[in-house]
Write an enzyme that holds these catalytic residues in place. Sequence first.
Site, PDB file in Angstrom:
ATOM      1  N   TRP A  13       0.819  -1.200   0.000  1.00  0.00           N
ATOM      2  CA  TRP A  13       0.000   0.000   0.000  1.00  0.00           C
ATOM      3  C   TRP A  13       0.858   1.258   0.000  1.00  0.00           C
ATOM      4  O   TRP A  13       0.597   2.208  -0.735  1.00  0.00           O
ATOM      5  CB  TRP A  13      -0.953  -0.035   1.182  1.00  0.00           C
ATOM      6  CG  TRP A  13      -1.966   1.072   1.273  1.00  0.00           C
ATOM      7  CD1 TRP A  13      -2.389   1.680   2.409  1.00  0.00           C
ATOM      8  CD2 TRP A  13      -2.721   1.690   0.207  1.00  0.00           C
ATOM      9  NE1 TRP A  13      -3.348   2.633   2.138  1.00  0.00           N
ATOM     10  CE2 TRP A  13      -3.576   2.658   0.789  1.00  0.00           C
ATOM     11  CE3 TRP A  13      -2.749   1.512  -1.175  1.00  0.00           C
ATOM     12  CZ2 TRP A  13      -4.436   3.455   0.027  1.00  0.00           C
ATOM     13  CZ3 TRP A  13      -3.610   2.301  -1.938  1.00  0.00           C
ATOM     14  CH2 TRP A  13      -4.442   3.252  -1.335  1.00  0.00           C
ATOM     15  N   THR A 133      -9.775   0.528  -1.729  1.00  0.00           N
ATOM     16  CA  THR A 133      -8.528   0.614  -2.498  1.00  0.00           C
ATOM     17  C   THR A 133      -7.772  -0.707  -2.440  1.00  0.00           C
ATOM     18  O   THR A 133      -7.455  -1.203  -1.361  1.00  0.00           O
ATOM     19  CB  THR A 133      -7.611   1.711  -1.922  1.00  0.00           C
ATOM     20  OG1 THR A 133      -7.476   1.520  -0.505  1.00  0.00           O
ATOM     21  CG2 THR A 133      -8.161   3.099  -2.172  1.00  0.00           C
ATOM     22  N   ALA A 135      -4.100  -2.078  -3.580  1.00  0.00           N
ATOM     23  CA  ALA A 135      -2.824  -1.440  -3.888  1.00  0.00           C
ATOM     24  C   ALA A 135      -2.443  -1.585  -5.354  1.00  0.00           C
ATOM     25  O   ALA A 135      -2.009  -0.614  -5.991  1.00  0.00           O
ATOM     26  CB  ALA A 135      -1.727  -2.025  -2.992  1.00  0.00           C
ATOM     27  N   LYS A 187     -14.260  -2.932   8.866  1.00  0.00           N
ATOM     28  CA  LYS A 187     -14.440  -3.687   7.613  1.00  0.00           C
ATOM     29  C   LYS A 187     -13.388  -4.777   7.470  1.00  0.00           C
ATOM     30  O   LYS A 187     -13.646  -5.817   6.845  1.00  0.00           O
ATOM     31  CB  LYS A 187     -14.440  -2.741   6.414  1.00  0.00           C
ATOM     32  CG  LYS A 187     -13.123  -2.038   6.111  1.00  0.00           C
ATOM     33  CD  LYS A 187     -12.235  -2.810   5.169  1.00  0.00           C
ATOM     34  CE  LYS A 187     -10.879  -2.151   5.031  1.00  0.00           C
ATOM     35  NZ  LYS A 187      -9.965  -2.901   4.128  1.00  0.00           N
ATOM     36  N   THR A 244     -13.695  -5.021   0.124  1.00  0.00           N
ATOM     37  CA  THR A 244     -12.843  -5.938   0.877  1.00  0.00           C
ATOM     38  C   THR A 244     -13.531  -7.269   1.139  1.00  0.00           C
ATOM     39  O   THR A 244     -12.858  -8.282   1.321  1.00  0.00           O
ATOM     40  CB  THR A 244     -12.422  -5.295   2.213  1.00  0.00           C
ATOM     41  OG1 THR A 244     -11.993  -3.954   1.969  1.00  0.00           O
ATOM     42  CG2 THR A 244     -11.293  -6.051   2.853  1.00  0.00           C
ATOM     43  N   ARG A 251      -6.328  -9.166   1.761  1.00  0.00           N
ATOM     44  CA  ARG A 251      -5.583 -10.032   2.674  1.00  0.00           C
ATOM     45  C   ARG A 251      -6.495 -10.599   3.760  1.00  0.00           C
ATOM     46  O   ARG A 251      -6.369 -11.758   4.159  1.00  0.00           O
ATOM     47  CB  ARG A 251      -4.427  -9.254   3.312  1.00  0.00           C
ATOM     48  CG  ARG A 251      -3.369  -8.779   2.328  1.00  0.00           C
ATOM     49  CD  ARG A 251      -2.192  -8.146   3.041  1.00  0.00           C
ATOM     50  NE  ARG A 251      -2.555  -6.904   3.698  1.00  0.00           N
ATOM     51  CZ  ARG A 251      -2.421  -5.699   3.156  1.00  0.00           C
ATOM     52  NH1 ARG A 251      -1.982  -5.594   1.927  1.00  0.00           N
ATOM     53  NH2 ARG A 251      -2.738  -4.613   3.835  1.00  0.00           N
ATOM     54  N   VAL A 275       0.414  -8.098   6.284  1.00  0.00           N
ATOM     55  CA  VAL A 275      -0.385  -8.106   7.496  1.00  0.00           C
ATOM     56  C   VAL A 275      -1.871  -8.078   7.163  1.00  0.00           C
ATOM     57  O   VAL A 275      -2.336  -7.237   6.395  1.00  0.00           O
ATOM     58  CB  VAL A 275      -0.031  -6.886   8.377  1.00  0.00           C
ATOM     59  CG1 VAL A 275      -0.908  -6.844   9.624  1.00  0.00           C
ATOM     60  CG2 VAL A 275       1.446  -6.939   8.768  1.00  0.00           C
ATOM     61  N   GLU A 277      -4.737  -6.940   8.864  1.00  0.00           N
ATOM     62  CA  GLU A 277      -4.964  -6.109  10.051  1.00  0.00           C
ATOM     63  C   GLU A 277      -6.184  -6.557  10.860  1.00  0.00           C
ATOM     64  O   GLU A 277      -6.226  -6.382  12.079  1.00  0.00           O
ATOM     65  CB  GLU A 277      -5.149  -4.645   9.633  1.00  0.00           C
ATOM     66  CG  GLU A 277      -3.902  -3.979   9.094  1.00  0.00           C
ATOM     67  CD  GLU A 277      -2.924  -3.555  10.191  1.00  0.00           C
ATOM     68  OE1 GLU A 277      -3.083  -3.992  11.349  1.00  0.00           O
ATOM     69  OE2 GLU A 277      -2.004  -2.788   9.866  1.00  0.00           O
TER      70      GLU A 277
END
Length: 330
Positions: A13, A133, A135, A187, A244, A251, A275, A277
Amino acid sequence: MTGKIGVVGAGAWGTALAQMLASNGTQVLLWAREEGLADEINTKRVNRPYLPSAQLAETIRATSDMAELSACDAVLLVTPAQHLASVMAQMPSMPRDLILCSKGIEQGSGAMMHEVAHKAAPDSDIAVLSGPTFAHEVAAGLPTAVTLACGGGEEQWQRLAPAVARNTFRPYYSDDLVGAEIGGAVKNVLAIACGVVDGLRLGQNARAAIITRGFAEMLRFGEALGARPETLNGLCGLGDLVLTCSSTSSRNFSLGMALGEGADPAGLMADRRTVAEGAHTAPVLCDLAAQKGVSMPIVDAVARLLEGAEAQEIVRELLARPLRAEGAQA
């Protein structure tokens, strides 16, 4: 703003944001923790570990020396949420404008990212950049719209909007830092839940239900913390949630899919270079929701899965919850 822009964090990112900012010839300083990665970016114009698809602009210069950021007018902080405080502690000076691009809640303290940043840089104006977004799409120059929430209000927006906006990267103004952050943090957890649904092959109906009921949890939690509903109904809330929760490019979604397929949570986290998150956010989000008296059953379920609970059993428990009105607090 006429000077150099800094980006702290050379993961996927951070590198994508640097590439986007450099697309109009702007000089961008990209801080990488590893000296070897900084050298590769400067000599080969690629970031093979994190964003191998992008040929990086000549106006991006990477460094592993944090002191060089002192020359920047504004800095985008793109470090993992749990490392924001430690990375900021290494910065010898703070710019006028700090733009937070990490999505999460600090474990231990339960602090939002703008609270962590304000403690480390009390004299800087804090902004939050968040929205739907991926990346690789931003780096490729594909059209993207985001929320840019400015703690410094419209005066800060007037400085930052021209510095951040590009032909294919469109920021929208807000002054609701709390809402922008809650959308991004929650999210990620809900994306894990949607990944579990795919991993268990429960179908698209179930995924749509998780997105919708999860969004209700996001709104309830946001309201309890003072976020504005219109913020969470926008790009940094609903928009980011839809993206997402619908793609293996996420991820967090990929982590959830692996959990649904029966993978061990500890092993998954240990093997990941990048990661997810949401895995760090889920337990602290559960604690904060309990403190505020906010019901978040999907978030609670994700936290239990990450602790090792069996996915099929968690689904059975969610489906067995008492029937109630759709707008009820549960």
